[in-house]
Design a protein around this motif. Structure first.
Motif, mmCIF file in Angstrom:
data_model
loop_
_atom_site.group_PDB
_atom_site.id
_atom_site.type_symbol
_atom_site.label_atom_id
_atom_site.label_comp_id
_atom_site.label_asym_id
_atom_site.label_seq_id
_atom_site.Cartn_x
_atom_site.Cartn_y
_atom_site.Cartn_z
ATOM 1 N N GLY A 17 10.996 29.771 -55.576
ATOM 2 C CA GLY A 17 9.776 30.013 -54.789
ATOM 3 C C GLY A 17 8.646 30.473 -55.682
ATOM 4 O O GLY A 17 7.869 31.362 -55.336
ATOM 5 N N LYS B 178 5.752 29.191 -56.770
ATOM 6 C CA LYS B 178 4.530 28.392 -56.744
ATOM 7 C C LYS B 178 3.276 29.190 -57.106
ATOM 8 O O LYS B 178 2.289 28.623 -57.546
ATOM 9 C CB LYS B 178 4.356 27.753 -55.363
ATOM 10 C CG LYS B 178 5.398 26.695 -55.051
ATOM 11 C CD LYS B 178 5.146 26.069 -53.692
ATOM 12 C CE LYS B 178 6.168 24.980 -53.396
ATOM 13 N NZ LYS B 178 5.949 24.358 -52.065
ATOM 14 N N GLY C 260 5.113 34.822 -55.879
ATOM 15 C CA GLY C 260 6.279 33.937 -55.838
ATOM 16 C C GLY C 260 7.497 34.577 -56.459
ATOM 17 O O GLY C 260 7.386 35.480 -57.293
ATOM 18 N N ASP D 87 8.399 33.659 -44.311
ATOM 19 C CA ASP D 87 8.017 34.139 -45.638
ATOM 20 C C ASP D 87 9.259 34.707 -46.323
ATOM 21 O O ASP D 87 9.578 35.889 -46.184
ATOM 22 C CB ASP D 87 6.928 35.206 -45.522
ATOM 23 C CG ASP D 87 6.284 35.512 -46.857
ATOM 24 O OD1 ASP D 87 6.943 35.297 -47.899
ATOM 25 O OD2 ASP D 87 5.128 35.961 -46.880
ATOM 26 N N LEU E 248 1.140 30.675 -55.105
ATOM 27 C CA LEU E 248 0.034 30.358 -54.199
ATOM 28 C C LEU E 248 -0.403 31.593 -53.432
ATOM 29 O O LEU E 248 0.413 32.427 -53.042
ATOM 30 C CB LEU E 248 0.456 29.276 -53.197
ATOM 31 C CG LEU E 248 0.922 27.937 -53.786
ATOM 32 C CD1 LEU E 248 1.435 27.030 -52.679
ATOM 33 C CD2 LEU E 248 -0.220 27.275 -54.546
ATOM 34 N N ARG E 249 -1.698 31.687 -53.187
ATOM 35 C CA ARG E 249 -2.218 32.768 -52.360
ATOM 36 C C ARG E 249 -2.223 32.396 -50.874
ATOM 37 O O ARG E 249 -2.396 33.268 -50.027
ATOM 38 C CB ARG E 249 -3.618 33.165 -52.836
ATOM 39 C CG ARG E 249 -3.567 33.961 -54.142
ATOM 40 C CD ARG E 249 -4.917 34.097 -54.810
ATOM 41 N NE ARG E 249 -4.839 35.008 -55.950
ATOM 42 C CZ ARG E 249 -4.366 34.690 -57.147
ATOM 43 N NH1 ARG E 249 -3.899 33.456 -57.368
ATOM 44 N NH2 ARG E 249 -4.330 35.570 -58.116
ATOM 45 N N LYS E 250 -2.052 31.134 -50.593
ATOM 46 C CA LYS E 250 -1.906 30.673 -49.211
ATOM 47 C C LYS E 250 -0.763 29.662 -49.152
ATOM 48 O O LYS E 250 -0.762 28.673 -49.878
ATOM 49 C CB LYS E 250 -3.192 30.017 -48.700
ATOM 50 C CG LYS E 250 -4.307 30.994 -48.355
ATOM 51 C CD LYS E 250 -5.468 30.261 -47.702
ATOM 52 C CE LYS E 250 -6.537 31.235 -47.241
ATOM 53 N NZ LYS E 250 -7.666 30.526 -46.571
ATOM 54 N N ASP E 251 0.203 29.919 -48.287
ATOM 55 C CA ASP E 251 1.321 28.998 -48.099
ATOM 56 C C ASP E 251 1.914 29.292 -46.731
ATOM 57 O O ASP E 251 2.801 30.128 -46.584
ATOM 58 C CB ASP E 251 2.372 29.175 -49.196
ATOM 59 C CG ASP E 251 3.501 28.155 -49.073
ATOM 60 O OD1 ASP E 251 3.422 27.309 -48.165
ATOM 61 O OD2 ASP E 251 4.451 28.219 -49.859
ATOM 62 N N ASN E 252 1.412 28.620 -45.719
ATOM 63 C CA ASN E 252 1.768 28.929 -44.339
ATOM 64 C C ASN E 252 2.796 27.930 -43.819
ATOM 65 O O ASN E 252 2.557 27.186 -42.873
ATOM 66 C CB ASN E 252 0.497 28.899 -43.483
ATOM 67 C CG ASN E 252 0.695 29.569 -42.133
ATOM 68 O OD1 ASN E 252 1.668 30.263 -41.919
ATOM 69 N ND2 ASN E 252 -0.228 29.350 -41.226
ATOM 70 N N THR E 253 3.960 27.904 -44.489
ATOM 71 C CA THR E 253 4.984 26.918 -44.136
ATOM 72 C C THR E 253 6.255 27.625 -43.665
ATOM 73 O O THR E 253 7.287 27.592 -44.335
ATOM 74 C CB THR E 253 5.303 26.011 -45.343
ATOM 75 O OG1 THR E 253 5.608 26.837 -46.483
ATOM 76 C CG2 THR E 253 4.137 25.110 -45.681
#
Length: 472
Positions: free
Chosen positions: A180, A182, A167, A192, A184-189
């Motif tokens: 940004g 967060k 992040g 990137d 997170l290891r996964k964030d598919n929103t």
């Protein structure tokens, strides 16, 4: 306008954090290699992301461009101002706080001005490894590492700075703060954004903080130096270690005889312990989460197979941590030895391993034919194909004169060979201003124009590190 600008700065920062006297600005105006020197109206030292945002807004309203700067250890002039005297430098040494270590998430949250070595030490004190490691780690800052997507000696196992980042906190060209962080290891929103700013050298936004990955500390590490006759054998040795040691292989560094001879010339205590000064010396490190006996036995077994296959002719295994550190210092001091020797022409390139032997043999031959007497100081991170293919002048020739007369044709020769092998003209040092001119030809028109489109969209006033990476 200038008076109102400086009045605005004083409303944001204490006067002592606004450097305007030439003697105070001088350390920030010249890059580490002393290749680029610029001018600046002021050097500002913000202490928080909010102060960064307010300064950026002030600069935008006054149309003054900003050169973000960390430890100023880069090789491509990316953190050095131009000669106009109209820019300001924003140095991040005051923003050096480690905000949090999240044990469960195995992350560390920190500000852009944190020194890399301090991050490593803080992680280790909490039982973790922060694997980003490079020669300048005692002075480079994580913001600079991220802005150039730094690599270093552990890329083979852990990846570049981009791979270690989860992040970012970024100040945009309009002075807004993008959070940004967060982790997170996964964030598919959608897009990137994190990866967009990493490697952009402060031209799209200014990184002020980051969430980085941590790893458990290895229980044991074993380091060895081996003598290799040629590049073909070096690659075969790499393949053998990758097959037998898999993820335990954390370091695979190549050093030529010429690079180690230069090392010994300036640092006699770092003489190569291998017999006969071999053409190539490879430094190999295995890191294990089992017992020391396990990794030692594995290392000895792989080396035995390498001897039987005639891949290596000699090997020295470090018997303790002090000797292991000495092996690594040999590798890391090559750059310092070059600096002691005088100016040289540096090439931070990546070549596919399948083309590495062809690149080195052909480029060496062309270089020595066209430029008799030059010294080729070739070393690098063989495991990921990253070579530091540097050219020093013939003995007795003034380095400054050599660079002035030979820079363009030597760069062209090397880069033509890089293109022939489908490589990259920058592996880990970035583009900065050094490689700006040749980037369009290297990237291709479509890719280069897309980069310009991004720059215009995110920085329409062109106030963030202009004329670095891409010109608009």
């Amino acid at each position: 306008m200038i008076e109102s600008f400086f009045k605005g700065l004083k409303d944001i920062l204490d006067q002592k954090y606004i450097l305007v006297e030439e003697i105070d600005k001088a350390p920030y105006l010249t890059d580490w290699r002393k290749r680029f020197t610029g001018k600046a109206q002021a050097v500002v030292l913000p202490g928080s992301s909010d102060e960064v945002a307010r300064i950026v807004k002030l600069c935008a309203s006054n149309n003054i461009s900003i050169v973000p700067q960390g430890g100023h250890t880069g090789f491509c002039g990316g953190a050095t101002p131009d000669g106009s005297g109209n820019q300001i430098i924003m140095n991040f040494k005051r923003m050096n706080q480690i905000r949090e270590i999240d044990i469960a998430n195995q992350t560390i949250t920190l500000e852009a001005g944190c020194i890399l070595q301090a991050i490593q030490e803080k992680a280790a004190s909490n039982g973790f490894l922060f694997p980003l490691s490079l020669g300048a780690e005692g002075s480079c800052m994580i913001g600079g590492n991220l802005s150039t997507n730094a690599g270093g000696t552990n890329v083979l196992r852990y990846g570049n700075a981009r791979d270690l980042c989860l992040g970012l906190e970024v100040v945009t060209a309009s002075g807004e703060i993008w959070d940004g962080m967060k982790g997170l290891r996964k964030d598919n929103t959608g897009y990137d954004l994190r990866d967009l700013f990493i490697g952009s050298e402060g031209t799209l936004g200014i990184i002020t903080a980051a969430v980085m990955k941590l790893y458990p500390l290895p229980i044991s590490q074993w380091t060895t130096l081996v003598a290799v006759e040629n590049i073909v054998s070096s690659i075969a040795l790499l393949n053998l270690f990758q097959k037998r040691a898999t993820s335990l292989l954390t370091g695979f560094e190549m050093m030529t005889k010429e690079s180690l001879d230069l090392n010994e010339k300036h640092f006699p205590q770092m003489a190569n312990p291998l017999q006969g000064k071999p053409p190539y010396t490879v430094l190999i490190e295995l890191s294990d989460y089992e017992s020391e006996a396990h990794v030692r036995q594995l290392l000895e077994s792989i080396l035995e197979e390498a001897f039987e296959s005639d891949l290596i002719s000699d090997a020295v295994i470090a018997s303790n941590l002090s000797q292991a550190n000495a092996f690594w210092q040999m590798r890391e001091h090559i750059t310092l030895a070059q600096a002691e020797e005088g100016a040289n022409l540096k090439h931070d390139i990546t070549i596919p391993l399948s083309s590495l032997d062809s690149f080195i043999s052909e480029t060496d031959k062309l270089m020595r034919t066209k430029f008799p007497g030059v010294r080729i100081i070739n070393f690098g991170h063989l495991g990921d194909g990253n070579l530091h293919y540097n050219i020093a002048p013939p003995l007795g020739m003034d380095p400054k004169i050599f660079n002035e007369t030979h820079e363009k044709p030597i760069h062209e020769l090397v880069y033509e060979q890089v293109e022939r092998c489908k490589g990259s003209i920058s592996a880990e040092h970035g583009v900065g201003q050094l490689k700006l001119e040749g980037l369009r030809a290297h990237k291709g028109a479509v890719a280069h124009d897309l980069m310009k489109t991004l720059k215009r969209a995110l920085d329409p006033q062109n106030i963030l590190n202009p004329n670095k990476v891409v010109s608009i």
